[in-house]
Design a protein around this motif. Structure first.
Motif, PDB file in Angstrom:
ATOM      1  N   HIS A 163      46.483 -12.955  45.010  1.00 52.66           N
ATOM      2  CA  HIS A 163      47.920 -13.207  44.839  1.00 52.66           C
ATOM      3  C   HIS A 163      48.695 -12.831  46.106  1.00 52.66           C
ATOM      4  O   HIS A 163      49.639 -13.526  46.500  1.00 52.66           O
ATOM      5  N   ASP A 164      48.316 -11.731  46.740  1.00 57.01           N
ATOM      6  CA  ASP A 164      49.021 -11.248  47.922  1.00 57.01           C
ATOM      7  C   ASP A 164      48.954 -12.252  49.076  1.00 57.01           C
ATOM      8  O   ASP A 164      49.876 -12.346  49.885  1.00 57.01           O
ATOM      9  N   ASP A 165      47.859 -13.013  49.146  1.00 59.42           N
ATOM     10  CA  ASP A 165      47.673 -13.980  50.234  1.00 59.42           C
ATOM     11  C   ASP A 165      48.378 -15.317  49.994  1.00 59.42           C
ATOM     12  O   ASP A 165      48.487 -16.127  50.922  1.00 59.42           O
ATOM     13  N   ILE A 210      58.392   1.280  48.585  1.00 59.06           N
ATOM     14  CA  ILE A 210      57.537   0.085  48.585  1.00 59.06           C
ATOM     15  C   ILE A 210      56.076   0.496  48.629  1.00 59.06           C
ATOM     16  O   ILE A 210      55.250   0.020  47.844  1.00 59.06           O
ATOM     17  N   GLN A 211      55.748   1.402  49.551  1.00 61.96           N
ATOM     18  CA  GLN A 211      54.361   1.836  49.709  1.00 61.96           C
ATOM     19  C   GLN A 211      53.832   2.505  48.454  1.00 61.96           C
ATOM     20  O   GLN A 211      52.710   2.253  48.018  1.00 61.96           O
ATOM     21  N   LYS A 212      54.643   3.390  47.868  1.00 61.23           N
ATOM     22  CA  LYS A 212      54.194   4.145  46.691  1.00 61.23           C
ATOM     23  C   LYS A 212      53.877   3.221  45.528  1.00 61.23           C
ATOM     24  O   LYS A 212      52.990   3.512  44.724  1.00 61.23           O
ATOM     25  N   HIS A 213      54.584   2.108  45.436  1.00 65.57           N
ATOM     26  CA  HIS A 213      54.337   1.169  44.342  1.00 65.57           C
ATOM     27  C   HIS A 213      53.261   0.148  44.700  1.00 65.57           C
ATOM     28  O   HIS A 213      52.310  -0.060  43.956  1.00 65.57           O
ATOM     29  N   LYS A 214      53.404  -0.473  45.858  1.00 64.23           N
ATOM     30  CA  LYS A 214      52.518  -1.591  46.187  1.00 64.23           C
ATOM     31  C   LYS A 214      51.097  -1.143  46.525  1.00 64.23           C
ATOM     32  O   LYS A 214      50.116  -1.723  46.053  1.00 64.23           O
ATOM     33  N   THR A 215      50.975  -0.108  47.357  1.00 61.97           N
ATOM     34  CA  THR A 215      49.656   0.373  47.779  1.00 61.97           C
ATOM     35  C   THR A 215      49.235   1.612  47.002  1.00 61.97           C
ATOM     36  O   THR A 215      48.137   1.691  46.462  1.00 61.97           O
ATOM     37  N   GLY A 216      50.136   2.582  46.927  1.00 67.71           N
ATOM     38  CA  GLY A 216      49.796   3.870  46.342  1.00 67.71           C
ATOM     39  C   GLY A 216      49.471   3.835  44.866  1.00 67.71           C
ATOM     40  O   GLY A 216      48.595   4.567  44.397  1.00 67.71           O
ATOM     41  N   THR A 228      60.131  -4.724  57.670  1.00 65.14           N
ATOM     42  CA  THR A 228      60.247  -3.386  58.217  1.00 65.14           C
ATOM     43  C   THR A 228      58.960  -2.635  57.903  1.00 65.14           C
ATOM     44  O   THR A 228      58.473  -2.666  56.776  1.00 65.14           O
ATOM     45  N   THR A 229      58.387  -1.978  58.900  1.00 64.18           N
ATOM     46  CA  THR A 229      57.167  -1.202  58.709  1.00 64.18           C
ATOM     47  C   THR A 229      57.378   0.192  59.311  1.00 64.18           C
ATOM     48  O   THR A 229      58.389   0.458  59.972  1.00 64.18           O
ATOM     49  N   PHE A 230      56.420   1.074  59.085  1.00 66.16           N
ATOM     50  CA  PHE A 230      56.512   2.402  59.689  1.00 66.16           C
ATOM     51  C   PHE A 230      56.510   2.294  61.212  1.00 66.16           C
ATOM     52  O   PHE A 230      57.166   3.079  61.899  1.00 66.16           O
ATOM     53  N   VAL A 278      57.618  -6.845  44.567  1.00 67.78           N
ATOM     54  CA  VAL A 278      59.002  -7.329  44.514  1.00 67.78           C
ATOM     55  C   VAL A 278      59.839  -6.648  45.596  1.00 67.78           C
ATOM     56  O   VAL A 278      60.587  -7.300  46.338  1.00 67.78           O
ATOM     57  N   LEU A 279      59.709  -5.322  45.702  1.00 67.22           N
ATOM     58  CA  LEU A 279      60.454  -4.581  46.724  1.00 67.22           C
ATOM     59  C   LEU A 279      60.051  -5.028  48.126  1.00 67.22           C
ATOM     60  O   LEU A 279      60.888  -5.125  49.025  1.00 67.22           O
ATOM     61  N   ASP A 280      58.761  -5.319  48.302  1.00 67.25           N
ATOM     62  CA  ASP A 280      58.250  -5.769  49.593  1.00 67.25           C
ATOM     63  C   ASP A 280      58.870  -7.111  49.974  1.00 67.25           C
ATOM     64  O   ASP A 280      59.283  -7.316  51.125  1.00 67.25           O
ATOM     65  N   LEU A 281      58.940  -8.029  49.016  1.00 63.86           N
ATOM     66  CA  LEU A 281      59.546  -9.336  49.294  1.00 63.86           C
ATOM     67  C   LEU A 281      61.039  -9.202  49.592  1.00 63.86           C
ATOM     68  O   LEU A 281      61.575  -9.890  50.467  1.00 63.86           O
ATOM     69  N   MET A 282      61.715  -8.307  48.874  1.00 64.03           N
ATOM     70  CA  MET A 282      63.147  -8.094  49.104  1.00 64.03           C
ATOM     71  C   MET A 282      63.401  -7.527  50.497  1.00 64.03           C
ATOM     72  O   MET A 282      64.440  -7.796  51.107  1.00 64.03           O
ATOM     73  N   SER A 283      62.432  -6.755  51.004  1.00 67.33           N
ATOM     74  CA  SER A 283      62.632  -6.119  52.316  1.00 67.33           C
ATOM     75  C   SER A 283      62.608  -7.131  53.454  1.00 67.33           C
ATOM     76  O   SER A 283      62.997  -6.805  54.580  1.00 67.33           O
TER      77      SER A 283
END
Length: 216
Positions: free
Chosen positions: A4-6, A98-104, A168-170, A80-85
């Motif tokens: 799905h991510d791809d 975003i990280q805590k939800h999507k990856t973490g 936006t990334t680290f 969803v947060l990632d797409l909004m960003s």
């Protein structure tokens, strides 16, 4: 979830682990259904555990944790947060969310499911939660670094996609060197959290280091 991510409606990546993404190798509708089927199969697998080896109450706990980690308060919320960003420059606080939800969320879920299966005590469960939360954060930071420092051949997927998608990334917030410093601090915190497991945690400590210094 990686299928799905791809997809074109998400990250639109043509490569995954050095091979064509599912929607490139097969029609997009097949890829969508494959992702749906595999996520459903995860629950089937969890609920098929042998009750003679794992307590039934713990099988249920593990399956519920899988639903939480993958669902509207976990991975899906993070996506969803990632797409909004992509429509605005995210703050540090937003990026952490975003990280805590999507990856973490899924890394924590993997750790907690193992604890439930093993009938771990509360101290062990909390230690696993801290470990996986820190490892998940460090993993994403290293991922952001590799997106700008690695090659497509090494990484096995397109590089520079974050910049192309205006994400936006680290790295965009802090730069490569500072991001790696943060990742190292989190890795040490992750390893220190495992003292409650004694020598049984050696593999997880080595895994944390391997994820920190990975090249792909």
């Amino acid at each position: 979830s990686l299928i799905h991510d791809d997809l074109p409606c998400m990250d639109n990546d043509d490569m995954r682990r050095g091979k064509p993404s599912c929607h490139v190798a097969f029609p997009e509708d097949t890829a969508l259904l494959a992702g749906d089927a595999l996520q459903t199969y995860a629950f089937e697998t969890a609920l098929s555990a042998d009750p003679e080896k794992i307590l039934e109450k713990n099988i249920i706990k593990a399956a519920r944790q899988l639903a939480v980690g993958a669902g509207c308060n976990g991975m899906c919320a993070g996506q969803v947060l990632d797409l909004m960003s992509e429509t605005h420059k995210a703050s540090h606080e937003e990026l952490v969310e975003i990280q805590k939800h999507k990856t973490g969320a899924l890394i924590i879920t993997a750790s907690l499911m193992g604890c439930f299966a093993a009938d771990a005590n509360n101290a062990q469960i909390e230690a696993a939660r801290v470990y996986s939360d820190c490892v998940g954060s460090a993993f994403q930071m290293v991922d952001d670094v590799l997106d700008v420092t690695s090659t497509e051949e090494e990484l096995g997927k397109p590089i520079g996609s974050d910049e192309q998608n205006n994400k936006t990334t680290f790295v965009t917030l802090f730069g490569v060197e500072k991001t790696m410093e943060f990742a190292k601090e989190l890795t040490e915190k992750a390893k220190n959290s495992l003292d409650v497991f004694g020598e049984n945690a050696d593999f997880l400590k080595n895994l944390a280091d391997a994820l920190l210094y990975r090249k792909k």
